[in-house]
Motif scaffolding. Structure first.
Motif, short mmCIF file in Angstrom:
data_model
loop_
_atom_site.label_atom_id
_atom_site.label_comp_id
_atom_site.label_asym_id
_atom_site.label_seq_id
_atom_site.Cartn_x
_atom_site.Cartn_y
_atom_site.Cartn_z
N PHE A 1 0.41 54.46 27.65
CA PHE A 1 1.31 54.45 28.93
C PHE A 1 1.85 53.19 29.72
N LEU B 1 5.31 55.04 25.27
CA LEU B 1 6.20 54.84 26.27
C LEU B 1 7.39 55.70 26.43
N GLN B 2 7.73 56.31 25.27
CA GLN B 2 8.94 57.22 25.18
C GLN B 2 8.48 58.67 26.01
N TYR C 1 6.18 58.90 28.22
CA TYR C 1 6.11 58.50 29.59
C TYR C 1 7.43 58.47 30.33
N GLY C 2 8.29 57.95 29.68
CA GLY C 2 9.76 58.19 30.19
C GLY C 2 10.23 59.32 30.57
N LEU D 1 5.55 51.83 40.02
CA LEU D 1 5.57 51.34 38.66
C LEU D 1 5.28 49.81 38.47
N SER E 1 2.29 48.03 36.73
CA SER E 1 2.60 47.35 35.47
C SER E 1 2.61 45.92 35.55
N TYR F 1 9.18 48.74 27.34
CA TYR F 1 9.09 49.39 28.54
C TYR F 1 10.06 49.80 29.53
N SER G 1 12.20 52.64 27.34
CA SER G 1 11.71 53.60 26.95
C SER G 1 11.41 54.36 28.21
N VAL G 2 10.70 53.72 29.11
CA VAL G 2 10.16 54.46 30.47
C VAL G 2 11.29 54.50 31.53
#
Length: 459
Positions: free
Chosen positions: A147, A161-162, A164-165, A187, A191, A218, A221-222
């Motif tokens: 994540f 990441l998907q 997490y998104g 976020l 990150s 990132y 996807s997020v």
């Protein structure tokens, strides 16, 4: 002290009785409160906590999510369960890499699981302030390395990441803009996204390929890919771009949405269509196709929409102008193709800005390339003619309009002569398409003037 004849006992004063009665009522109230707290557990009040948690293992995440809405007491018990080692193992699935092609059960299952988990944590933390909700959720998810922006050693083969998104999309759906601002800042802090973006936008394009790829994955996807409403997508894209100067916004937009290389052997290349390293020379070395430009065009349209309130038309046009020189000046054909894909309003506004600023020669060349792209990509040529008509109305005087029309004809003539010279030179390799380009350009000129003749005869 007075005594009453004929009695064999002492009377207790009324005041002492009232004090004793108050203490009794307090004890009763405490007992009732405990009883009420227990009653909110329903039949679960007869179960030890360990048995209650074992029962949860037999429920799906959606069922646990529904259970969390029964009462505050049960919700608190579920929060405690999620924080336990057994709850973590049950709920935080981390098999993000053993996946096949999209549509296979494994890939869709883990995405659906994290949607359900997002709803569960949304309901369990409903009564907490946003800051406390985010801290608790981070505490739960912090051990999942996939994540994190730099957490997975193989990001092209990972759905972390998907997941997490989709989790964040469900969690924050319906939150107001102020809360979403806090989420974005949270976020960024986790990150270190701003510092990483600063590195790639200030470095030579392609010098930090791995970091460019991770930022692209990132952000898309997020933060961007899972929203249903365009206004939500515009909000998050604005959060990503707005902190930076316009020149850096263009670089960042290219990193996130620009063309990428196809990497052979990537299992998830069909899932992550935006995977691969950013190809910086794509727009400079030769004409490109619609696929390479579609992501950029969609992002530009998103920012131009009225829902993107923080962007004016001038902002978007300036961004398109800056984008056309990333990393160096694009071929004019690629500029024209991007404008066509961006839609009529953006295309006209971009061309009208050049007309207002007296850049007639540059505008005329762009007009010729619009006609060429229409010919190559099989668009209706009357669109290009109508666009030219509309642009002509922007010029303030008939003289300026006539000068522009003359520049268009000169641009056609000069381009045909340049291409003819390239064909006649004979110095061509196997990939040289100079003759085919000349063929398309002559046809484009013929069809362009045919549409003008049709309009003239009709009027």
């Amino acid at each position: 002290m007075t005594s009453t004849a004929g009695t064999g006992y002492t009377l207790i004063p009324n005041q002492k009785y009232r004090r004793s009665n108050r203490r009794y009522r307090q004890r009763c109230n405490i007992s009732e409160a405990d009883s009420q707290s227990l009653s909110t557990l329903g039949y679960f009040q007869t179960l030890p906590l360990e048995i209650f948690q074992i029962v949860l293992n037999y429920l799906s995440v959606k069922d646990i999510s529904m259970l969390s809405m029964v009462s505050k007491t049960i919700s608190n018990r579920l929060v405690n369960y999620i924080s336990t080692a057994s709850g973590n193992r049950r709920l935080l699935l981390q098999d993000f890499h053993n996946l096949e092609l999209p549509g296979k059960r494994e890939g869709s299952y883990i995405l659906e699981h994290y949607k359900s988990l997002g709803l569960l944590l949304k309901r369990c933390t409903l009564l907490l302030p946003t800051k406390d909700r985010l801290k608790y959720i981070h505490k739960i998810l912090s051990e999942v390395s996939c994540f994190k922006l730099n957490g997975c050693p193989s990001p092209l083969h990972c759905l972390g990441l998907q997941c997490y998104g989709v989790f964040l999309q469900i969690l924050t759906a319906g939150w107001d803009e102020l809360e979403c601002h806090r989420v974005f800042n949270f976020l960024c802090e986790l990150s270190n996204l701003p510092r990483k973006v600063q590195t790639v936008v200030s470095s030579k394009p392609g010098s930090a390929r791995k970091l460019e790829l991770r930022i692209r994955l990132y952000c898309r996807s997020v933060l961007l890919n899972h929203w249903i409403h365009r206004s939500d997508s515009a909000f998050w894209l604005t959060r990503i771009l707005k902190p930076w100067p316009m020149v850096n916004q263009a670089r960042l937009l290219y990193i996130i949405f620009g063309p990428v290389s196809s990497l052979d052997g990537d299992v998830l290349i069909n899932i992550l269509l935006y995977s691969g390293h950013v190809v910086w020379q794509k727009m400079i070395e030769g004409p490109t196709d619609e696929t390479s430009l579609k992501g950029l065009a969609d992002a530009i349209k998103l920012l131009y929409d009225t829902e993107a309130r923080e962007w004016t038309a001038d902002d978007v046009i300036s961004l398109v102008d800056e984008l056309s020189v990333v990393p160096r000046e694009w071929l004019m054909e690629n500029n024209a193709r991007l404008l066509i894909l961006s839609g009529n309003n953006i295309c006209f506004t971009f061309m009208a800005s050049k007309a207002v600023n007296g850049r007639a020669v540059e505008l005329a060349r762009l007009m010729v390339f619009l006609a060429l792209v229409c010919e190559k990509d099989l668009y209706c040529m009357d669109w290009a003619v109508k666009m030219m008509q509309k642009v002509c109305k922007v010029f303030r005087t008939p003289g300026e309009r006539n000068n522009f029309l003359q520049c268009v004809e000169n641009a056609f003539a000069h381009m045909i002569m340049d291409m003819l010279q390239a064909v006649l030179s004979g110095d061509r390799d196997e990939e040289d398409n100079s003759f085919l380009n000349l063929f398309h350009l002559i046809n484009a000129q013929a069809n362009f003037h045919k549409e003008i003749l049709y309009l003239t005869m009709k009027s």
